[in-house]
Design a protein around this motif. Sequence first.
Motif, PDB file in Angstrom:
ATOM      1  N   UNK A 199       3.120  22.568   6.915  1.00  0.00           N
ATOM      2  CA  UNK A 199       4.410  22.850   6.273  1.00  0.00           C
ATOM      3  C   UNK A 199       4.225  23.091   4.773  1.00  0.00           C
ATOM      4  N   UNK A 200       3.268  22.428   4.183  1.00  0.00           N
ATOM      5  CA  UNK A 200       3.056  22.525   2.725  1.00  0.00           C
ATOM      6  C   UNK A 200       1.863  23.386   2.364  1.00  0.00           C
ATOM      7  N   UNK A 201       1.016  23.654   3.321  1.00  0.00           N
ATOM      8  CA  UNK A 201      -0.132  24.504   3.047  1.00  0.00           C
ATOM      9  C   UNK A 201      -1.304  24.163   3.936  1.00  0.00           C
ATOM     10  N   UNK A 202      -1.981  25.217   4.373  1.00  0.00           N
ATOM     11  CA  UNK A 202      -3.197  25.047   5.169  1.00  0.00           C
ATOM     12  C   UNK A 202      -4.357  24.790   4.217  1.00  0.00           C
ATOM     13  N   UNK A 203      -5.448  24.265   4.739  1.00  0.00           N
ATOM     14  CA  UNK A 203      -6.632  24.138   3.875  1.00  0.00           C
ATOM     15  C   UNK A 203      -7.032  25.524   3.352  1.00  0.00           C
ATOM     16  N   UNK A 204      -7.335  25.615   2.064  1.00  0.00           N
ATOM     17  CA  UNK A 204      -7.681  26.908   1.473  1.00  0.00           C
ATOM     18  C   UNK A 204      -8.562  26.716   0.253  1.00  0.00           C
ATOM     19  N   UNK A 205      -8.779  27.811  -0.454  1.00  0.00           N
ATOM     20  CA  UNK A 205      -9.632  27.767  -1.632  1.00  0.00           C
ATOM     21  C   UNK A 205      -8.960  27.030  -2.787  1.00  0.00           C
ATOM     22  N   UNK A 206      -9.769  26.646  -3.762  1.00  0.00           N
ATOM     23  CA  UNK A 206      -9.230  25.945  -4.934  1.00  0.00           C
ATOM     24  C   UNK A 206      -8.212  26.814  -5.656  1.00  0.00           C
ATOM     25  N   UNK A 207      -8.384  28.150  -5.600  1.00  0.00           N
ATOM     26  CA  UNK A 207      -7.459  29.047  -6.295  1.00  0.00           C
ATOM     27  C   UNK A 207      -6.068  29.015  -5.642  1.00  0.00           C
ATOM     28  N   UNK A 208      -6.025  28.821  -4.321  1.00  0.00           N
ATOM     29  CA  UNK A 208      -4.728  28.697  -3.641  1.00  0.00           C
ATOM     30  C   UNK A 208      -3.997  27.434  -4.099  1.00  0.00           C
ATOM     31  N   UNK A 223       0.832  -1.208   0.000  1.00  0.00           N
ATOM     32  CA  UNK A 223       0.000   0.000   0.000  1.00  0.00           C
ATOM     33  C   UNK A 223       0.861   1.251   0.000  1.00  0.00           C
ATOM     34  N   UNK A 224       0.287   2.352  -0.445  1.00  0.00           N
ATOM     35  CA  UNK A 224       0.926   3.641  -0.313  1.00  0.00           C
ATOM     36  C   UNK A 224       0.803   4.114   1.124  1.00  0.00           C
ATOM     37  N   UNK A 225       1.581   5.145   1.462  1.00  0.00           N
ATOM     38  CA  UNK A 225       1.476   5.701   2.812  1.00  0.00           C
ATOM     39  C   UNK A 225       1.674   7.206   2.732  1.00  0.00           C
ATOM     40  N   UNK A 226       0.864   7.939   3.491  1.00  0.00           N
ATOM     41  CA  UNK A 226       0.984   9.396   3.540  1.00  0.00           C
ATOM     42  C   UNK A 226       0.926   9.814   5.005  1.00  0.00           C
ATOM     43  N   UNK A 227       1.695  10.829   5.358  1.00  0.00           N
ATOM     44  CA  UNK A 227       1.686  11.335   6.732  1.00  0.00           C
ATOM     45  C   UNK A 227       0.863  12.612   6.786  1.00  0.00           C
ATOM     46  N   UNK A 228       0.002  12.745   7.772  1.00  0.00           N
ATOM     47  CA  UNK A 228      -0.782  13.982   7.919  1.00  0.00           C
ATOM     48  C   UNK A 228      -0.284  14.776   9.116  1.00  0.00           C
ATOM     49  N   UNK A 229      -0.523  16.065   9.107  1.00  0.00           N
ATOM     50  CA  UNK A 229      -0.122  16.901  10.233  1.00  0.00           C
ATOM     51  C   UNK A 229       1.359  17.219  10.255  1.00  0.00           C
ATOM     52  N   UNK A 230       1.996  17.195   9.078  1.00  0.00           N
ATOM     53  CA  UNK A 230       3.435  17.501   9.018  1.00  0.00           C
ATOM     54  C   UNK A 230       3.615  19.025   9.082  1.00  0.00           C
ATOM     55  N   UNK A 231       4.301  19.486  10.120  1.00  0.00           N
ATOM     56  CA  UNK A 231       4.427  20.926  10.332  1.00  0.00           C
ATOM     57  C   UNK A 231       5.859  21.427  10.202  1.00  0.00           C
TER      58      UNK A 231
END
Length: 285
Positions: A267-276, A239-247
């Motif tokens: 670290x990579x971006x907060x939740x935002x609009x589709x334009x972001x 399976x693939x693996x992804x880490x969440x909450x990386x700051x």
Amino acid sequence: RADLAMYQAKGAGRNTLRFFNPEMHSVLARRATLEVDLRQGLLDGQFFLQYQPQVDDNDKVTGAEALLRWRHPQRGLVSPGEFIPVAESSGLILPLGQWVLEAAARQLAVWARHSETSHLSLAVNISARQFRDPHFVEQVLRIIGQTGANPQRLKLEITESLLLDDIGDAVATMTALKSHGVGFSLDDFGTGYSSLSYLKRLPLDQLKIDQSFVRDVLTDPNDAAIARTIVALAQTLGLGVIAEGVETQAQRSFLAEHGCHAFQGYLFGRPGGAEDLLAQSQSMA
Ligand code: C2E
Ligand code: MG
Ligand code: MG
Ligand code: MG
């Protein structure tokens, strides 16, 4: 007693009276109001989605997670941590979850039309109640058909709480959707009830390391061991693996050194609009 509020418990027998202290009563009153407001909010279009980037080792945006937001007319933004449990216990999660899927699928269809965004995947959170609904498969397929979204780009995030139910039903639901190309990620992994034999039976694509293990991955040897074990487990199961909450960069480096190459977090971006998200995809292209 004047400081005891009487409350007829919902679902309990008609003549069952239960006693709560005023504090509990106000919690219940707040929930009841929220429920009424949720219903109205759905009718009035008070919900919207934000998108949080998911990136690879080169910081390239590979997709996003759709996160539901509620702009309440009086209370302002209400967090999903507060309203999702109310939506689940009231059953409103069914229409609300359907709205989320429709909005997410429409966004995927928009992304598909532009070369900078056509590769993006979108992860959508599915609550256990929604997943268990007998019409769930049919609904997802209808939404895909109506919006023209590419099912290969749609990833459903489920949690281990599903495994408390009949595993055979869960496998059947997932298999039906997977045969159309829809992917599955196991969210908040490590916090729930998975047994390894169940995990092996689920047709998953990805494990998502819960942010509670990522937070102290550099300072807490137990969290570090758990994060490494989840990565190894994903590798073993193919399976693939992804880490969440990386700051922080340090958290990311640690995870990458131990074989995790997909990340989501502030670290990579907060939740935002589709334009972001579009701007971020363009700057990385
Ligand atoms: P989740 O699916 O585990 O989503 C990740 C949560 O972590 C999000 O909170 C996100 O904003 C937050 N987060 C992301 N990066 C970081 C970081 O670097 N540090 C920290 N401290 N937090 C980070 P949010 O948006 O408040 O959502 C909370 C939960 O509400 C979600 O947890 C999910 O379980 C639920 N939820 C959100 N949207 C939906 C939805 O559309 N449907 C359902 N059923 N549940 C949803
Ligand atoms: Mg999630
Ligand atoms: Mg999560
Ligand atoms: Mg979480």
